[in-house]
Design a protein around this motif. Structure first.
Motif, PDB file in Angstrom:
ATOM      1  N   LEU A  15       0.846  -1.193   0.000  1.00 41.31           N
ATOM      2  CA  LEU A  15       0.000   0.000   0.000  1.00 41.31           C
ATOM      3  C   LEU A  15       0.885   1.248   0.000  1.00 41.31           C
ATOM      4  CD1 LEU A  15      -2.599  -1.073   2.729  1.00 41.31           C
ATOM      5  CD2 LEU A  15      -2.473  -1.755   0.336  1.00 41.31           C
ATOM      6  N   GLU A  29      -2.185   7.632   7.572  1.00 40.39           N
ATOM      7  CA  GLU A  29      -2.043   6.307   8.192  1.00 40.39           C
ATOM      8  C   GLU A  29      -3.406   5.625   8.325  1.00 40.39           C
ATOM      9  OE1 GLU A  29       0.143   3.361   8.931  1.00 40.39           O
ATOM     10  OE2 GLU A  29       1.359   5.161   9.226  1.00 40.39           O
ATOM     11  N   LEU A  32      -4.696   4.554   4.944  1.00 40.77           N
ATOM     12  CA  LEU A  32      -4.055   3.323   4.475  1.00 40.77           C
ATOM     13  C   LEU A  32      -4.593   2.105   5.215  1.00 40.77           C
ATOM     14  CD1 LEU A  32      -0.261   4.071   3.810  1.00 40.77           C
ATOM     15  CD2 LEU A  32      -2.077   3.687   2.161  1.00 40.77           C
ATOM     16  N   SER A  36      -6.280  -1.034   3.527  1.00 40.29           N
ATOM     17  CA  SER A  36      -5.920  -2.418   3.869  1.00 40.29           C
ATOM     18  C   SER A  36      -7.185  -3.264   4.038  1.00 40.29           C
ATOM     19  CB  SER A  36      -5.086  -2.439   5.154  1.00 40.29           C
ATOM     20  OG  SER A  36      -4.676  -3.747   5.460  1.00 40.29           O
ATOM     21  N   GLU A  46      -2.483  -7.214   2.747  1.00 42.91           N
ATOM     22  CA  GLU A  46      -1.397  -6.233   2.794  1.00 42.91           C
ATOM     23  C   GLU A  46      -0.065  -6.922   3.062  1.00 42.91           C
ATOM     24  OE1 GLU A  46       0.154  -2.546   5.612  1.00 42.91           O
ATOM     25  OE2 GLU A  46      -1.951  -3.131   5.742  1.00 42.91           O
ATOM     26  N   ARG A  49       3.483  -1.362   3.766  1.00 46.84           N
ATOM     27  CA  ARG A  49       2.984  -0.039   3.372  1.00 46.84           C
ATOM     28  C   ARG A  49       4.105   0.995   3.337  1.00 46.84           C
ATOM     29  NH1 ARG A  49      -1.420   1.598   7.938  1.00 46.84           N
ATOM     30  NH2 ARG A  49      -2.248  -0.442   7.358  1.00 46.84           N
ATOM     31  N   ASP A  86      -3.211   5.044  -2.621  1.00 43.26           N
ATOM     32  CA  ASP A  86      -4.371   5.438  -1.817  1.00 43.26           C
ATOM     33  C   ASP A  86      -5.230   6.526  -2.458  1.00 43.26           C
ATOM     34  OD1 ASP A  86      -5.962   5.112   0.471  1.00 43.26           O
ATOM     35  OD2 ASP A  86      -5.057   6.871   1.402  1.00 43.26           O
TER      36      ASP A  86
END
Length: 415
Positions: A15, A29, A32, A36, A46, A49, A86
């Motif tokens: 990611l 954060e 993300l 996930s 995942e 990242r 993202d």
């Protein structure tokens, strides 16, 4: 990588997010973490990242040159099948990043569309999803070439209709026009149903909320609707409408809508407009919030922003703070935009009596109080009140039935 278990059949993806927050609040954060969950819902997992902090998203490759090298190493080290960004990538970003990394590159929009493709069950849902997918692919055709051919199997290749990634612009344009015509027919049917409801003077309560807030669970608990529910993002996609009798005897219609999410692709909002617009014609918005989610405030903000996009701003709101059964201690929560706020657990049923009481109170502000005597032959007026209004007192005397009640403005003239 040593000691890393690879589950067969599951794509392992890295990611990638860009934090362009300059000293302010940064939710990259959390975004993300949500991404996930999205890829998990789509059947992948995942692998790792990467977040790059920079003033703005790189216009050519989404992330900078240094990060591209870092991602390249991670792909090899973690044995990942591809990368998911993202944000929605431009065709140039998709092509350049795919070229630089020599791997499958996807974006958040593609993942959400893929989930929708797997969840669409009704004809309307399938048309809407295919329309959104084609509009997305239409924008991605320019300069995508190799990037699209790399997609292979997995996320982004599913769909309820004919889906060749190599379909040229003309075919896509023709298919979009055809689906648009089909959707118009479905929309007209929805409008007729809505007009029928208005003629019946039955109040409509539209359930809205962030995805996985518990809307379907609440609808099932209140009406026994048997809508599919799962602890996953976008578990239900097709809207459901059910009758419900409030404690005071008034009949209402509860309508569920598709869950909202941050960065909801504009192609989806366009395609699902007729479904989402149910909220525009509701008498009350029932906003379901996941009280146990740490990002609850941001999720509430996303819901109100989406409602604003749909021009749903003038409706009374009852906020149901759901999943209180998951809390170990009381959390102080405020929703200044709501007319009433009630804590509930759709799972256990706790607080649902108070919730229905709040809905009744809000509906009552849109009604007219009457006191009158109905002769024993004036059956129709009394039946109208029983069906659409709420009777507080009903006394049978010699001169007729003495009634004190609240009725919707629309039927006041008839009673």
């Amino acid at each position: 990588m040593a000691g890393y278990e690879v589950k067969e059949g599951k794509e392992r993806l890295i990611l990638v997010g860009v934090s362009a927050a300059s000293g302010g609040y940064d939710d990259t954060e959390q975004s993300l973490s949500e991404l996930s969950e999205l890829i998990k819902t789509a059947g992948a997992e995942e692998a790792g990242r990467v977040i790059q902090r920079r003033e703005m998203i790189h216009p050519a490759t989404y992330v900078g040159k240094g990060k591209i090298e870092e991602i390249k190493e991670l792909l090899w080290e973690l044995d990942a099948a591809g990368v998911v960004c993202d944000d929605e990538l431009s065709p140039a970003q998709m092509a350049n990043l795919s070229e630089a990394l020599d791997t499958k590159v996807m974006d958040r929009t593609l993942v959400i569309l893929d989930i929708f493709a797997g969840r669409a069950a009704t004809r309307e849902g399938k048309i809407q999803v295919e329309l959104a997918q084609l509009k997305y692919r239409q924008t991605q055709l320019t300069g995508a070439g190799k990037a699209l051919s790399r997609l292979g199997g997995g996320i982004g290749t599913r769909g309820p209709g004919e889906k060749k990634l190599e379909m040229d612009r003309r075919l896509i344009k023709d298919r979009i026009a055809q689906l648009g015509r089909e959707l118009k027919g479905v929309k007209r049917h929805r409008e007729l149903t809505r007009e029928q409801r208005i003629r019946n003077h039955m109040p409509v309560i539209s359930i809205v909320g962030y995805t996985n807030a518990g809307k379907s669970t609440l609808l099932n608990k209140l009406t026994g609707a048997q809508v599919f529910e799962e602890d996953a993002l976008f578990a239900t996609l097709d809207p459901t409408t059910r009758n419900l009798r409030l404690p005071g005897g008034q009949e209402i219609l509860l309508t569920d809508t598709v869950g909202f999410i941050r960065k909801l692709p504009h192609h989806l909002i366009d395609a699902f407009k007729s479904t989402l617009e149910e909220a525009r014609y509701a008498d009350v918005i029932l906003h379901v919030v996941d009280l146990s989610n740490p990002q609850m405030d941001e999720q509430m903000h996303v819901v109100y922003e989406t409602l604003k996009q749909l021009k749903v701003m003038d409706k009374p709101v009852v906020t149901a703070l759901n999943k209180m059964d998951r809390l170990e201690e009381m959390v102080n929560v405020r929703d200044l935009r709501a007319d009433r706020v009630v804590r509930i657990s759709a799972k256990t049923g706790e607080g649902l009596t108070e919730l229905l009481g709040a809905v009744t109170d809000v509906l009552r502000t849109q009604e007219i109080y009457i006191e009158r005597v109905f002769g024993y032959r004036e059956n129709e007026g009394l039946q109208l009140i029983r069906k659409y209004g709420e009777i507080f007192e009903e006394e049978y005397r010699e001169d007729g039935v003495h009634v004190k009640a609240c009725v919707p403005k629309e039927i006041y003239g008839r009673v």
